[in-house]
Design a protein around this motif. Structure first.
Motif, PDB file in Angstrom:
ATOM      1  N   PRO A  81      55.897  52.910  47.499  1.00 50.29           N
ATOM      2  CA  PRO A  81      55.088  51.827  46.924  1.00 50.29           C
ATOM      3  C   PRO A  81      54.841  50.702  47.916  1.00 50.29           C
ATOM      4  N   PRO A  82      53.708  50.017  47.794  1.00 43.09           N
ATOM      5  CA  PRO A  82      53.425  48.881  48.678  1.00 43.09           C
ATOM      6  C   PRO A  82      54.401  47.733  48.411  1.00 43.09           C
ATOM      7  N   VAL A  83      54.568  46.872  49.394  1.00 44.30           N
ATOM      8  CA  VAL A  83      55.490  45.746  49.239  1.00 44.30           C
ATOM      9  C   VAL A  83      54.891  44.716  48.280  1.00 44.30           C
ATOM     10  N   TRP A  84      55.762  43.998  47.588  1.00 37.91           N
ATOM     11  CA  TRP A  84      55.333  43.065  46.550  1.00 37.91           C
ATOM     12  C   TRP A  84      54.463  41.932  47.080  1.00 37.91           C
ATOM     13  N   TRP A  85      54.825  41.361  48.227  1.00 37.31           N
ATOM     14  CA  TRP A  85      54.080  40.190  48.690  1.00 37.31           C
ATOM     15  C   TRP A  85      52.649  40.554  49.038  1.00 37.31           C
ATOM     16  N   ARG A  86      52.418  41.758  49.536  1.00 39.83           N
ATOM     17  CA  ARG A  86      51.044  42.179  49.810  1.00 39.83           C
ATOM     18  C   ARG A  86      50.275  42.410  48.508  1.00 39.83           C
ATOM     19  N   MET A  87      50.964  42.955  47.512  1.00 37.88           N
ATOM     20  CA  MET A  87      50.299  43.139  46.225  1.00 37.88           C
ATOM     21  C   MET A  87      49.936  41.797  45.605  1.00 37.88           C
ATOM     22  N   MET A  88      50.783  40.807  45.758  1.00 38.62           N
ATOM     23  CA  MET A  88      50.492  39.491  45.185  1.00 38.62           C
ATOM     24  C   MET A  88      49.303  38.845  45.907  1.00 38.62           C
ATOM     25  N   ILE A  89      49.191  39.035  47.195  1.00 40.10           N
ATOM     26  CA  ILE A  89      48.021  38.524  47.914  1.00 40.10           C
ATOM     27  C   ILE A  89      46.758  39.221  47.414  1.00 40.10           C
ATOM     28  N   GLY A  90      46.826  40.518  47.175  1.00 39.87           N
ATOM     29  CA  GLY A  90      45.697  41.240  46.600  1.00 39.87           C
ATOM     30  C   GLY A  90      45.363  40.751  45.197  1.00 39.87           C
ATOM     31  N   TYR A  91      46.390  40.404  44.418  1.00 35.93           N
ATOM     32  CA  TYR A  91      46.167  39.892  43.070  1.00 35.93           C
ATOM     33  C   TYR A  91      45.489  38.527  43.122  1.00 35.93           C
ATOM     34  N   VAL A  92      45.882  37.708  44.085  1.00 33.80           N
ATOM     35  CA  VAL A  92      45.221  36.407  44.269  1.00 33.80           C
ATOM     36  C   VAL A  92      43.767  36.619  44.689  1.00 33.80           C
ATOM     37  N   ALA A  93      43.512  37.589  45.573  1.00 35.73           N
ATOM     38  CA  ALA A  93      42.135  37.878  45.982  1.00 35.73           C
ATOM     39  C   ALA A  93      41.305  38.341  44.782  1.00 35.73           C
ATOM     40  N   LEU A  94      41.893  39.159  43.905  1.00 40.28           N
ATOM     41  CA  LEU A  94      41.199  39.566  42.691  1.00 40.28           C
ATOM     42  C   LEU A  94      40.902  38.349  41.816  1.00 40.28           C
ATOM     43  N   GLY A  95      41.871  37.448  41.697  1.00 40.65           N
ATOM     44  CA  GLY A  95      41.670  36.235  40.910  1.00 40.65           C
ATOM     45  C   GLY A  95      40.565  35.363  41.465  1.00 40.65           C
ATOM     46  N   LEU A  96      40.509  35.230  42.774  1.00 39.73           N
ATOM     47  CA  LEU A  96      39.441  34.441  43.395  1.00 39.73           C
ATOM     48  C   LEU A  96      38.072  35.078  43.160  1.00 39.73           C
ATOM     49  N   THR A  97      38.028  36.401  43.169  1.00 40.23           N
ATOM     50  CA  THR A  97      36.769  37.105  42.896  1.00 40.23           C
ATOM     51  C   THR A  97      36.330  36.868  41.455  1.00 40.23           C
ATOM     52  N   VAL A  98      37.265  36.997  40.519  1.00 46.66           N
ATOM     53  CA  VAL A  98      36.945  36.751  39.110  1.00 46.66           C
ATOM     54  C   VAL A  98      36.497  35.306  38.921  1.00 46.66           C
ATOM     55  N   TYR A  99      37.189  34.372  39.569  1.00 46.06           N
ATOM     56  CA  TYR A  99      36.843  32.956  39.457  1.00 46.06           C
ATOM     57  C   TYR A  99      35.444  32.683  40.017  1.00 46.06           C
ATOM     58  N   ALA A 100      35.114  33.292  41.168  1.00 47.85           N
ATOM     59  CA  ALA A 100      33.793  33.089  41.765  1.00 47.85           C
ATOM     60  C   ALA A 100      32.692  33.596  40.832  1.00 47.85           C
ATOM     61  N   PHE A 101      32.896  34.791  40.259  1.00 43.47           N
ATOM     62  CA  PHE A 101      31.893  35.303  39.326  1.00 43.47           C
ATOM     63  C   PHE A 101      31.849  34.453  38.058  1.00 43.47           C
ATOM     64  N   GLY A 102      32.977  33.899  37.638  1.00 44.56           N
ATOM     65  CA  GLY A 102      32.989  33.000  36.483  1.00 44.56           C
ATOM     66  C   GLY A 102      32.219  31.724  36.750  1.00 44.56           C
ATOM     67  N   LEU A 103      32.376  31.175  37.955  1.00 44.15           N
ATOM     68  CA  LEU A 103      31.618  29.975  38.309  1.00 44.15           C
ATOM     69  C   LEU A 103      30.122  30.241  38.293  1.00 44.15           C
ATOM     70  N   VAL A 104      29.737  31.393  38.839  1.00 43.91           N
ATOM     71  CA  VAL A 104      28.317  31.754  38.823  1.00 43.91           C
ATOM     72  C   VAL A 104      27.835  31.923  37.384  1.00 43.91           C
ATOM     73  N   ALA A 105      28.660  32.530  36.533  1.00 44.80           N
ATOM     74  CA  ALA A 105      28.265  32.759  35.135  1.00 44.80           C
ATOM     75  C   ALA A 105      28.079  31.446  34.387  1.00 44.80           C
ATOM     76  N   TYR A 106      28.945  30.467  34.631  1.00 50.62           N
ATOM     77  CA  TYR A 106      28.864  29.214  33.887  1.00 50.62           C
ATOM     78  C   TYR A 106      27.858  28.221  34.477  1.00 50.62           C
ATOM     79  N   SER A 107      27.472  28.401  35.740  1.00 48.75           N
ATOM     80  CA  SER A 107      26.583  27.408  36.357  1.00 48.75           C
ATOM     81  C   SER A 107      25.142  27.898  36.539  1.00 48.75           C
ATOM     82  N   THR A 108      24.860  29.148  36.238  1.00 46.12           N
ATOM     83  CA  THR A 108      23.501  29.669  36.376  1.00 46.12           C
ATOM     84  C   THR A 108      23.065  30.348  35.087  1.00 46.12           C
ATOM     85  N   ASP A 109      21.837  30.767  35.061  1.00 49.29           N
ATOM     86  CA  ASP A 109      21.299  31.469  33.895  1.00 49.29           C
ATOM     87  C   ASP A 109      21.221  32.979  34.122  1.00 49.29           C
TER      88      ASP A 109
END
Length: 154
Positions: free
Chosen positions: A97-125
């Motif tokens: 299995p991959p090491v935990w700290w690398r998985m957590m960095i990937g999870y943060v990257a996923l969160g940033l991606t979701v957040y970016a798409f959320g910002l676009v969803a709430y600020s545009t039509d």
């Protein structure tokens, strides 16, 4: 973290298609566990009696007044129980299995991606379906490349 001497490093899944299928299996398993967490979340939200005391712990404001940050936080909260299962599934790529700290960095990257798409969803039509499909395509392509290069390969 030092490598364990009893683990032989090597690829269990040798083809690129096979690795992508393992990635998709981890993604689907994570999504299913996230849905189960969402069900628990909604059960507590709509529950009565003593179970309503737990509402404050789970960030229930997302249902009442959604923002990009609240949705990102809750999606990551609901998906958190899936990380150990995904770690085991992704271990098939390299034999451990991959090491935990690398998985957590990937999870943060996923969160940033979701957040970016959320910002676009709430600020545009832009239509929400278009954003959902494009966000899923980003996660399934760039997410796999990031996973393969950063999380799985040491």
């Amino acid at each position: 973290m030092a490598e364990r001497p009893d683990i032989q490093r090597g690829y269990h899944v040798t083809t690129e298609f096979g690795r992508y299928m393992v990635f998709l299996a981890a993604f689907v398993a994570g999504f299913i566990i996230m849905l189960m967490s969402l069900f628990l979340y909604l059960s507590v939200y709509m529950g009565s009696g003593w179970i309503r005391n737990f509402r404050g712990w789970l960030g229930y404001t997302v249902i009442d007044s959604g923002t990009a940050w609240q949705w990102t936080f809750n999606i990551l909260l609901w998906g958190l129980p899936a990380l150990p299962v995904c770690r085991v599934i992704l271990g098939w790529m390299t034999g451990f299995p991959p090491v935990w700290w690398r998985m957590m960095i990937g999870y943060v990257a996923l969160g940033l991606t979701v957040y970016a798409f959320g910002l676009v969803a709430y600020s545009t039509d832009i239509d929400r379906q278009v954003l959902r499909v494009s966000g899923l395509l980003v996660v399934l392509t760039a997410g796999y490349i990031f996973l393969r290069r950063w999380i799985v390969v040491r």
